[in-house]
Scaffold this active site. Sequence first.
Site, PDB file in Angstrom:
ATOM      1  N   MET A 184       0.808  -1.215   0.000  1.00 55.67           N
ATOM      2  CA  MET A 184       0.000   0.000   0.000  1.00 55.67           C
ATOM      3  C   MET A 184       0.845   1.270   0.000  1.00 55.67           C
ATOM      4  O   MET A 184       0.289   2.346   0.155  1.00 55.67           O
ATOM      5  CB  MET A 184      -0.923   0.022   1.218  1.00 55.67           C
ATOM      6  N   PRO A 185       2.134   1.137  -0.095  1.00 55.14           N
ATOM      7  CA  PRO A 185       2.851   2.417  -0.105  1.00 55.14           C
ATOM      8  C   PRO A 185       2.450   3.264  -1.309  1.00 55.14           C
ATOM      9  O   PRO A 185       2.229   2.736  -2.403  1.00 55.14           O
ATOM     10  CB  PRO A 185       4.326   2.004  -0.207  1.00 55.14           C
ATOM     11  N   PHE A 186       2.345   4.568  -1.061  1.00 56.18           N
ATOM     12  CA  PHE A 186       2.109   5.529  -2.127  1.00 56.18           C
ATOM     13  C   PHE A 186       3.247   6.542  -2.112  1.00 56.18           C
ATOM     14  O   PHE A 186       3.534   7.154  -1.088  1.00 56.18           O
ATOM     15  CB  PHE A 186       0.773   6.261  -1.948  1.00 56.18           C
TER      16      PHE A 186
END
Lengths: 76, 76, 76, 76, 76, 76
Positions: free
Chosen positions: D1-3
């Site tokens: 989920m890293p952005f």
Amino acid sequence: MPFVSIRLAGAATREQKAGIVADVTASLVTRLGKSPAVVQVVIEEVSTENYGAGGHLLADRDGATGRGDAHAEPRR
Amino acid sequence: MPFVSIRLAGAATREQKAGIVADVTASLVTRLGKSPAVVQVVIEEVSTENYGAGGHLLADRDGATGRGDAHAEPRR
Amino acid sequence: MPFVSIRLAGAATREQKAGIVADVTASLVTRLGKSPAVVQVVIEEVSTENYGAGGHLLADRDGATGRGDAHAEPRR
Amino acid sequence: MPFVSIRLAGAATREQKAGIVADVTASLVTRLGKSPAVVQVVIEEVSTENYGAGGHLLADRDGATGRGDAHAEPRR
Amino acid sequence: MPFVSIRLAGAATREQKAGIVADVTASLVTRLGKSPAVVQVVIEEVSTENYGAGGHLLADRDGATGRGDAHAEPRR
Amino acid sequence: MPFVSIRLAGAATREQKAGIVADVTASLVTRLGKSPAVVQVVIEEVSTENYGAGGHLLADRDGATGRGDAHAEPRR
């Protein structure tokens, strides 16, 4: 005072953007009891040449050519 | 090391942007004792078709046509 | 409608933050002719364990311990 | 989920952008054990007329003319 | 692939945050025809000591004490 | 002058964050020919109660309890 930033891959129509602004504002008004007047929403349409997912540019993944048509077919 | 992001609705002139960068940098230098060299400022000029307030796109609210002239008349 | 986000390495005092908000708002009012009422400013105080520069966390570079005192000595 | 959001001063080539997306994704996969599929990366190429450092627009500092060629010579 | 960042002044309950995520996701699914799986939403609850509007920190304007209760009374 | 913002769901160790800063900086140095000194990286560890995907808070989806341990098992 909520401030909302939305980044999309590809372009959206003016009508789509107006709809998103209306929806998001309504949510914050309903959920938090805020006045609609204080809700700001910015929509950034990011070229698929500048948006990566899964380790690849979207433009390379799906053959789009830059400021693509990822949203060309809005759901009806 | 401060990093500043400024989102404007509509366009600004190069002179306006240079002035904002100078002012904001001076504030952080004065208030926090930072070196000017480490202050970075990014100004994003957002089309009024992509900026919503009060539940509506600014472009729909004030009749502007996209990358508008919201800042065409800087205060003197 | 300008929205400003400021990321600082380390903490700032409430007085410093109030000063920055006043300065930045004044700049946008003066340079762009905006009403102060529409200017929003968010200040994020980032721990030096979460802020990197030159390839290293600031916390590793200058021996600070997390939510550091980078701004402990505001300029007088 | 890293952005991940990356702001560059000036333009980059598609090849450079693809390389950055690959590198950053690989880092998050390796360091955090995330699946590559959940990593999103957006690259914003900011005109040197809209990027300030040291109290000046980069465009004024180095004579560039807007959406410059700051990255025209990728390292080999 | 839409990525949404929402900055609120003050805190929100977990239920309020879950509601906002559901609403915003539904809007992007409906308006743009995206799969819900690709929509990411981050909510940042900003202390009223770190949020300025009209040239003043909200904490100074309304007497709140930091990570305030601006959203303590969700609308029913 | 690149500025990188990375939002993670859950916490990361200091070692993980230092590694990500080193990797990302190296990528921008190699790909764009930038000096490492001008690369800034901010890592935001977002509570799983504040991060939504697929229409739900991550905290509700995977039973985590807030500032979770999503990254508790870095890959070896």
